[in-house]
Write an enzyme that holds these catalytic residues in place. Structure first.
Site, PDB file in Angstrom:
ATOM      1  N   GLU A 196       0.828  -1.208   0.000  1.00  0.00           N
ATOM      2  CA  GLU A 196       0.000   0.000   0.000  1.00  0.00           C
ATOM      3  C   GLU A 196       0.867   1.266   0.000  1.00  0.00           C
ATOM      4  O   GLU A 196       0.452   2.308  -0.491  1.00  0.00           O
ATOM      5  CB  GLU A 196      -0.928  -0.025   1.221  1.00  0.00           C
ATOM      6  CG  GLU A 196      -2.235   0.697   0.982  1.00  0.00           C
ATOM      7  CD  GLU A 196      -3.256   0.457   2.083  1.00  0.00           C
ATOM      8  OE1 GLU A 196      -3.508  -0.714   2.447  1.00  0.00           O
ATOM      9  OE2 GLU A 196      -3.809   1.446   2.592  1.00  0.00           O
ATOM     10  N   HIS A 205       7.901 -27.089   0.736  1.00  0.00           N
ATOM     11  CA  HIS A 205       7.213 -28.182   0.051  1.00  0.00           C
ATOM     12  C   HIS A 205       6.082 -27.646  -0.824  1.00  0.00           C
ATOM     13  O   HIS A 205       5.151 -28.381  -1.153  1.00  0.00           O
ATOM     14  CB  HIS A 205       6.688 -29.179   1.083  1.00  0.00           C
ATOM     15  CG  HIS A 205       7.796 -29.752   1.918  1.00  0.00           C
ATOM     16  ND1 HIS A 205       8.420 -30.934   1.600  1.00  0.00           N
ATOM     17  CD2 HIS A 205       8.419 -29.260   3.009  1.00  0.00           C
ATOM     18  CE1 HIS A 205       9.373 -31.163   2.493  1.00  0.00           C
ATOM     19  NE2 HIS A 205       9.397 -30.164   3.356  1.00  0.00           N
ATOM     20  N   LYS A 207     -13.116   2.688  -1.287  1.00  0.00           N
ATOM     21  CA  LYS A 207     -14.034   3.021  -0.182  1.00  0.00           C
ATOM     22  C   LYS A 207     -15.154   3.936  -0.700  1.00  0.00           C
ATOM     23  O   LYS A 207     -16.324   3.742  -0.391  1.00  0.00           O
ATOM     24  CB  LYS A 207     -13.281   3.758   0.930  1.00  0.00           C
ATOM     25  CG  LYS A 207     -12.388   2.885   1.810  1.00  0.00           C
ATOM     26  CD  LYS A 207     -11.802   3.715   2.954  1.00  0.00           C
ATOM     27  CE  LYS A 207     -10.906   2.873   3.853  1.00  0.00           C
ATOM     28  NZ  LYS A 207     -10.322   3.600   4.974  1.00  0.00           N
TER      29      LYS A 207
HETATM   30  O1  PA5 Z   1      -3.151   1.893   5.660  1.00  0.00           O
HETATM   31  C1  PA5 Z   1      -4.260   2.386   5.479  1.00  0.00           C
HETATM   32  O2  PA5 Z   1      -4.461   3.602   5.507  1.00  0.00           O
HETATM   33  C2  PA5 Z   1      -5.474   1.498   5.237  1.00  0.00           C
HETATM   34  O3  PA5 Z   1      -5.162   0.194   4.984  1.00  0.00           O
HETATM   35  C3  PA5 Z   1      -6.418   1.585   6.424  1.00  0.00           C
HETATM   36  O4  PA5 Z   1      -5.777   1.098   7.572  1.00  0.00           O
HETATM   37  C4  PA5 Z   1      -7.713   0.799   6.195  1.00  0.00           C
HETATM   38  O5  PA5 Z   1      -8.310   1.191   4.995  1.00  0.00           O
HETATM   39  C5  PA5 Z   1      -8.690   1.016   7.343  1.00  0.00           C
HETATM   40  O6  PA5 Z   1      -8.924   2.372   7.519  1.00  0.00           O
HETATM   41  P1  PA5 Z   1      -9.586   2.956   8.836  1.00  0.00           P
HETATM   42  O7  PA5 Z   1      -8.687   2.674   9.984  1.00  0.00           O
HETATM   43  O8  PA5 Z   1      -9.707   4.434   8.574  1.00  0.00           O
HETATM   44  O9  PA5 Z   1     -10.913   2.291   8.992  1.00  0.00           O
END
Ligand code: PA5
Length: 462
Positions: free
Chosen positions: A300, A329, A439
């Site tokens: 990410e 394996h 989202k």
């Molecule tokens: O790293 C990130 O920003 C994302 O993976 C968030 O952690 C994830 O989308 C969850 O978001 P939130 O904590 O706002 O619900």
């Protein structure tokens, strides 16, 4: 401390698939500038580098420990509801630092600490199993979302909240709720303000989801299951101190002594040589959760369409998790003989908490008299040698043992490496436009106000 050995990524070991010493040398001077850039950015509160300070200043720690003391006698189970960065760190800490069968231990065996379930998906079958399995009257719910609006997290929260209210009533429900969310806006922040929770913890504005494991996001569930969060933070601080650049005595070797930078640099240089896949392969069941957490951190943070100058680069290494010895394996055949597109990161443990001897058997056998530990170590060595022999770059991160300090060190090292990698690749490692778009489309499809424009985009694509 944990150590990094990248010898098997050098060209003298893996021929032209590796990095030359000359290539490394060109970064010796630039390293200090890159490091300084990160330090400067971390001092700017409006940038997303607040995680750099967490090992030093973590205002919620005392509040968390006080809360643990108060709730421990009253509850038996903690249910964490969150997703992505609001769940993966919790799972990683639990897997690394608690017994594999923690939830099957008695409360006495758990020294009064709580069982932990992390529900980080919206699978209705899992939701149903949890609803049936957990005794909600003895359960604390920690709902975690930095934004406070994430559809997956809120929907599961509503389901468990309704279940809770049915069993304990609306007034008592509050006593079961811990909200961990961002400081200002979002639905969860509103719930805190309206008094829905007995306890609430704040995720600093400048700490992003995947960098938040050392904030209340990861610390609340860790502390409630008996993990020593102060030692965890002390480990992270060790690493932060170790990676500091000594500006009074600038030497070129500093770069080689900084494991976070060397991890990033080796990955960067190998990416240029077509190694676009980074496999993290712990030789430890307990570190498998860390490999999963790293998968999110690396993917990410580094998978981006544009660089910092706005050029379309569609850049990004693909992190993969693998498990030693199990995947010897399954995957190793591919890693050793398939395409030359991988770098393998072995997570190695010097000393396991247990030693298990392979006992005598009625028939004579070479294995008898050895330990599982010896077998594990031999297999790890065999993998490293066989990969190197086939010119497959691999590096090893060794933990002296698995405890709070070493896990804290490892987490911080990988976070810092991600920040360095962002600078090396000239991309913003701290945004996630692709995740945000997903989202927003979901909100639009479910009729959330203000998201109509995304509905239009969706219908155009159909
Ligand atoms: O790293 C990130 O920003 C994302 O993976 C968030 O952690 C994830 O989308 C969850 O978001 P939130 O904590 O706002 O619900």
């Amino acid at each position: 401390m944990i150590t990094l050995n990248y010898t098997n990524c050098l060209s003298e070991k893996v021929q032209h698939h590796g990095v030359t010493k000359q290539e490394l040398t060109t970064w010796e001077k630039k390293f200090v500038d890159i490091h300084r850039k990160i330090v400067q950015k971390s001092q700017n509160e409006s940038l997303m580098l607040g995680w750099v300070k967490l090992p030093y200043e973590n205002p919620e720690v005392e509040k968390i420990l006080k809360m643990v003391h108060q709730v421990k006698p009253k509850f038996d189970t903690l249910l964490v509801l969150g997703i992505g960065g609001s769940a993966l760190g919790n799972i990683a800490l639990q897997t690394a630092l608690r017994d594999k069968f923690w939830n099957s231990l008695s409360k006495q065996q758990r020294k009064g600490f709580l069982k932990l379930y992390v529900f980080d998906n919206i699978d209705p079958d899992t939701a149903k199993s949890l609803l049936q399995h957990i005794d909600i009257k003895k359960t604390l719910i920690n709902v975690i979302s930095k934004a406070g609006d994430t559809a997956e997290t809120l929907s599961t929260f509503f389901i468990f909240y309704s279940h809770l209210v049915k069993k304990v009533g609306k007034t008592n429900a509050k006593k079961h709720i811990i909200i961990t969310t961002g400081p200002k806006t979002g639905f969860l922040r509103d719930l805190v303000n309206k008094g829905y929770s007995q306890y609430d913890f704040t995720i600093p504005e400048n700490v992003g989801g995947r960098f938040s494991v050392l904030s209340p996001v990861g610390l609340v569930s860790a502390a409630l299951s008996g993990i020593n969060i102060k030692s965890l933070l002390a480990g992270a601080k060790n690493m932060a101190e170790y990676c500091k650049v000594n500006t009074e005595k600038l030497t070129l070797v500093q770069m080689y002594e900084n494991p976070a930078f060397m991890f990033a640099l080796i990955n960067y240089l190998l990416y240029q040589k077509g190694k676009h896949i980074c496999v993290m392969m712990p030789y430890s069941d307990r570190l498998y959760g860390i490999a999963d957490w790293f998968r999110q951190l690396w993917a990410e943070s580094l998978g981006k369409e544009k660089d910092n100058d706005g050029n379309i680069v569609n850049f990004g290494p693909t992190p993969v998790k693998s498990l030693g010895v199990t995947d010897q394996h399954s995957q190793l055949q591919l890693y050793r003989e398939g395409p030359y597109d991988k770098i393998i990161v072995i997570l190695s443990v010097e000393k396991f908490s247990s030693t298990i001897k392979i006992p005598k058997f009625p028939e004579e056998h070479y294995l008898c008299g050895h330990t599982l530990n010896e077998l594990f170590k031999s297999e790890e060595k065999a993998t490293v040698v066989s990969l190197t022999q086939a010119n497959r770059p691999n590096l090893t991160i060794t933990l002296p043992k698995i405890d709070e300090e070493s896990v804290g060190e490892l987490i911080y090292m990988l976070e810092l490496a991600t920040a360095y990698a962002g600078e090396l690749f000239n991309i913003d490692a701290f945004n996630q436009p692709g995740v945000v778009l997903g989202k927003n489309y979901t909100y639009a499809l479910l009729g959330r106000k203000g998201y109509e424009k995304y509905l239009k985009e969706l219908s155009l694509l159909e």
